[in-house]
Design a protein around this motif. Sequence first.
Motif, PDB file in Angstrom:
ATOM      1  N   VAL A 108       0.847  -1.191   0.000  1.00  0.00           N
ATOM      2  CA  VAL A 108       0.000   0.000   0.000  1.00  0.00           C
ATOM      3  C   VAL A 108       0.886   1.246   0.000  1.00  0.00           C
ATOM      4  O   VAL A 108       1.880   1.299   0.732  1.00  0.00           O
ATOM      5  CB  VAL A 108      -0.919  -0.009   1.246  1.00  0.00           C
ATOM      6  N   PRO A 109       0.553   2.264  -0.794  1.00  0.00           N
ATOM      7  CA  PRO A 109       1.355   3.490  -0.784  1.00  0.00           C
ATOM      8  C   PRO A 109       1.283   4.202   0.557  1.00  0.00           C
ATOM      9  O   PRO A 109       0.265   4.130   1.255  1.00  0.00           O
ATOM     10  CB  PRO A 109       0.735   4.342  -1.896  1.00  0.00           C
ATOM     11  N   PHE A 110       2.372   4.882   0.897  1.00  0.00           N
ATOM     12  CA  PHE A 110       2.396   5.600   2.165  1.00  0.00           C
ATOM     13  C   PHE A 110       3.264   6.839   2.031  1.00  0.00           C
ATOM     14  O   PHE A 110       4.140   6.915   1.163  1.00  0.00           O
ATOM     15  CB  PHE A 110       2.915   4.709   3.307  1.00  0.00           C
ATOM     16  N   SER A 111       2.992   7.808   2.879  1.00  0.00           N
ATOM     17  CA  SER A 111       3.757   9.049   2.906  1.00  0.00           C
ATOM     18  C   SER A 111       4.189   9.324   4.329  1.00  0.00           C
ATOM     19  O   SER A 111       3.352   9.522   5.218  1.00  0.00           O
ATOM     20  CB  SER A 111       2.905  10.206   2.374  1.00  0.00           C
ATOM     21  N   LEU A 112       5.493   9.303   4.558  1.00  0.00           N
ATOM     22  CA  LEU A 112       6.031   9.578   5.888  1.00  0.00           C
ATOM     23  C   LEU A 112       6.260  11.076   6.051  1.00  0.00           C
ATOM     24  O   LEU A 112       6.703  11.754   5.120  1.00  0.00           O
ATOM     25  CB  LEU A 112       7.347   8.834   6.093  1.00  0.00           C
ATOM     26  N   GLY A 113       5.990  11.585   7.244  1.00  0.00           N
ATOM     27  CA  GLY A 113       6.234  12.984   7.532  1.00  0.00           C
ATOM     28  C   GLY A 113       7.702  13.235   7.840  1.00  0.00           C
ATOM     29  O   GLY A 113       8.369  12.414   8.473  1.00  0.00           O
ATOM     30  N   ALA A 114       8.220  14.362   7.362  1.00  0.00           N
ATOM     31  CA  ALA A 114       9.615  14.734   7.592  1.00  0.00           C
ATOM     32  C   ALA A 114       9.726  16.251   7.504  1.00  0.00           C
ATOM     33  O   ALA A 114       8.820  16.918   7.013  1.00  0.00           O
ATOM     34  CB  ALA A 114      10.523  14.075   6.558  1.00  0.00           C
ATOM     35  N   LEU A 115      10.839  16.770   7.982  1.00  0.00           N
ATOM     36  CA  LEU A 115      11.071  18.205   7.865  1.00  0.00           C
ATOM     37  C   LEU A 115      12.509  18.495   7.447  1.00  0.00           C
ATOM     38  O   LEU A 115      12.732  19.169   6.458  1.00  0.00           O
ATOM     39  CB  LEU A 115      10.739  18.925   9.177  1.00  0.00           C
ATOM     40  N   THR A 116      13.467  17.971   8.175  1.00  0.00           N
ATOM     41  CA  THR A 116      14.873  18.271   7.878  1.00  0.00           C
ATOM     42  C   THR A 116      15.372  17.398   6.718  1.00  0.00           C
ATOM     43  O   THR A 116      14.787  16.353   6.412  1.00  0.00           O
ATOM     44  CB  THR A 116      15.751  18.005   9.102  1.00  0.00           C
ATOM     45  N   GLU A 119      15.820  13.849   7.851  1.00  0.00           N
ATOM     46  CA  GLU A 119      14.556  13.112   7.956  1.00  0.00           C
ATOM     47  C   GLU A 119      14.010  12.754   6.578  1.00  0.00           C
ATOM     48  O   GLU A 119      13.468  11.658   6.380  1.00  0.00           O
ATOM     49  CB  GLU A 119      13.540  13.947   8.728  1.00  0.00           C
ATOM     50  N   VAL A 120      14.144  13.669   5.626  1.00  0.00           N
ATOM     51  CA  VAL A 120      13.687  13.387   4.260  1.00  0.00           C
ATOM     52  C   VAL A 120      14.450  12.188   3.692  1.00  0.00           C
ATOM     53  O   VAL A 120      13.857  11.276   3.099  1.00  0.00           O
ATOM     54  CB  VAL A 120      13.863  14.629   3.366  1.00  0.00           C
ATOM     55  N   ALA A 121      15.755  12.177   3.884  1.00  0.00           N
ATOM     56  CA  ALA A 121      16.567  11.063   3.387  1.00  0.00           C
ATOM     57  C   ALA A 121      16.157   9.754   4.057  1.00  0.00           C
ATOM     58  O   ALA A 121      16.080   8.704   3.403  1.00  0.00           O
ATOM     59  CB  ALA A 121      18.047  11.344   3.632  1.00  0.00           C
ATOM     60  N   GLN A 122      15.869   9.803   5.346  1.00  0.00           N
ATOM     61  CA  GLN A 122      15.438   8.597   6.058  1.00  0.00           C
ATOM     62  C   GLN A 122      14.074   8.127   5.545  1.00  0.00           C
ATOM     63  O   GLN A 122      13.849   6.922   5.395  1.00  0.00           O
ATOM     64  CB  GLN A 122      15.381   8.880   7.558  1.00  0.00           C
ATOM     65  N   ALA A 123      13.177   9.058   5.274  1.00  0.00           N
ATOM     66  CA  ALA A 123      11.860   8.690   4.747  1.00  0.00           C
ATOM     67  C   ALA A 123      11.994   7.983   3.409  1.00  0.00           C
ATOM     68  O   ALA A 123      11.332   6.961   3.155  1.00  0.00           O
ATOM     69  CB  ALA A 123      10.983   9.933   4.601  1.00  0.00           C
ATOM     70  N   VAL A 124      12.861   8.508   2.558  1.00  0.00           N
ATOM     71  CA  VAL A 124      13.094   7.878   1.256  1.00  0.00           C
ATOM     72  C   VAL A 124      13.685   6.481   1.439  1.00  0.00           C
ATOM     73  O   VAL A 124      13.274   5.521   0.780  1.00  0.00           O
ATOM     74  CB  VAL A 124      14.022   8.760   0.392  1.00  0.00           C
ATOM     75  N   ASP A 125      14.642   6.346   2.349  1.00  0.00           N
ATOM     76  CA  ASP A 125      15.258   5.038   2.619  1.00  0.00           C
ATOM     77  C   ASP A 125      14.226   4.020   3.112  1.00  0.00           C
ATOM     78  O   ASP A 125      14.361   2.818   2.867  1.00  0.00           O
ATOM     79  CB  ASP A 125      16.372   5.173   3.650  1.00  0.00           C
ATOM     80  N   LEU A 126      13.203   4.499   3.811  1.00  0.00           N
ATOM     81  CA  LEU A 126      12.154   3.613   4.338  1.00  0.00           C
ATOM     82  C   LEU A 126      11.106   3.267   3.283  1.00  0.00           C
ATOM     83  O   LEU A 126      10.183   2.510   3.556  1.00  0.00           O
ATOM     84  CB  LEU A 126      11.483   4.257   5.550  1.00  0.00           C
ATOM     85  N   GLY A 127      11.253   3.856   2.092  1.00  0.00           N
ATOM     86  CA  GLY A 127      10.347   3.508   0.991  1.00  0.00           C
ATOM     87  C   GLY A 127       9.223   4.488   0.744  1.00  0.00           C
ATOM     88  O   GLY A 127       8.295   4.190  -0.002  1.00  0.00           O
ATOM     89  N   SER A 128       9.311   5.668   1.372  1.00  0.00           N
ATOM     90  CA  SER A 128       8.260   6.668   1.188  1.00  0.00           C
ATOM     91  C   SER A 128       8.449   7.363  -0.152  1.00  0.00           C
ATOM     92  O   SER A 128       9.307   8.235  -0.302  1.00  0.00           O
ATOM     93  CB  SER A 128       8.303   7.691   2.326  1.00  0.00           C
ATOM     94  N   GLU A 129       7.624   6.993  -1.128  1.00  0.00           N
ATOM     95  CA  GLU A 129       7.759   7.580  -2.462  1.00  0.00           C
ATOM     96  C   GLU A 129       7.327   9.045  -2.457  1.00  0.00           C
ATOM     97  O   GLU A 129       7.854   9.862  -3.202  1.00  0.00           O
ATOM     98  CB  GLU A 129       6.919   6.789  -3.459  1.00  0.00           C
ATOM     99  N   ILE A 130       6.348   9.356  -1.625  1.00  0.00           N
ATOM    100  CA  ILE A 130       5.899  10.733  -1.425  1.00  0.00           C
ATOM    101  C   ILE A 130       6.239  11.111   0.013  1.00  0.00           C
ATOM    102  O   ILE A 130       5.870  10.394   0.941  1.00  0.00           O
ATOM    103  CB  ILE A 130       4.384  10.862  -1.651  1.00  0.00           C
ATOM    104  N   VAL A 131       6.945  12.212   0.205  1.00  0.00           N
ATOM    105  CA  VAL A 131       7.339  12.627   1.548  1.00  0.00           C
ATOM    106  C   VAL A 131       6.512  13.844   1.955  1.00  0.00           C
ATOM    107  O   VAL A 131       6.494  14.862   1.258  1.00  0.00           O
ATOM    108  CB  VAL A 131       8.838  12.958   1.626  1.00  0.00           C
TER     109      VAL A 131
END
Length: 210
Positions: A108-116, A119-131
């Motif tokens: 299922v698609p998901f979007s992780l929240g990030a700010l710095t 955090e954005v890089a970590q969200a991408v590493d976790l598979g968040s295609e949309i941050v």
Amino acid sequence: MTMNLNQLLAADRTLAVVRAESISDAAQLASALGRGGIRTLELTFTTPNVLEHIRRVVETSQDHGVMVGVGTVLTAAQAESALDAGAQFLVTPGLRPEVAKVARERGVPFSLGALTPTEVAQAVDLGSEIVKIFPARHVGPGYLKDLLGPFPELKLLPSGGINEQNAAEFLKAGALAVCCGTSVVPPALVAEGGWDEITERAKKFTASLS
């Protein structure tokens, strides 16, 4: 042709986030937004009985064509229960690796929240295609443009404080889409069933995006 989350967001340029103590009829809410040109709806775990509302939207999807997901997902258990209820995507306010794991396993698609940037890089590493960039109101559109320097392919979804006056600026700065909240779906209207006004608010907001 059925569109996926990325395609819907790219087409409509916005996602409606509903935070309300009460939703009188989630299916009617979805229909009202759809008529106003917003085809993605995020209900949240801060709303009582949110799983019932998700089921209601999913069961009536053929009537309104709106994709429904759930936000403020903080735990794996919440993620599992939301997906079991029929949620079509998951959104978190911050980095939640356990939520990302459930979403990946369930496809299922998901979007992780990030700010710095970290955090954005970590969200991408976790598979968040949309941050999701949250809270966007405190950093402004220019911050998104700066993030796209080192992350040029990033799909950004700013959330928090987006309204008709600033939404287009976030899109011009490179956002895939923007989240709209109380300016389109005020809790009082959601609770009392002011569907026609919500449709008009949605039309006005989407018109401001170009």
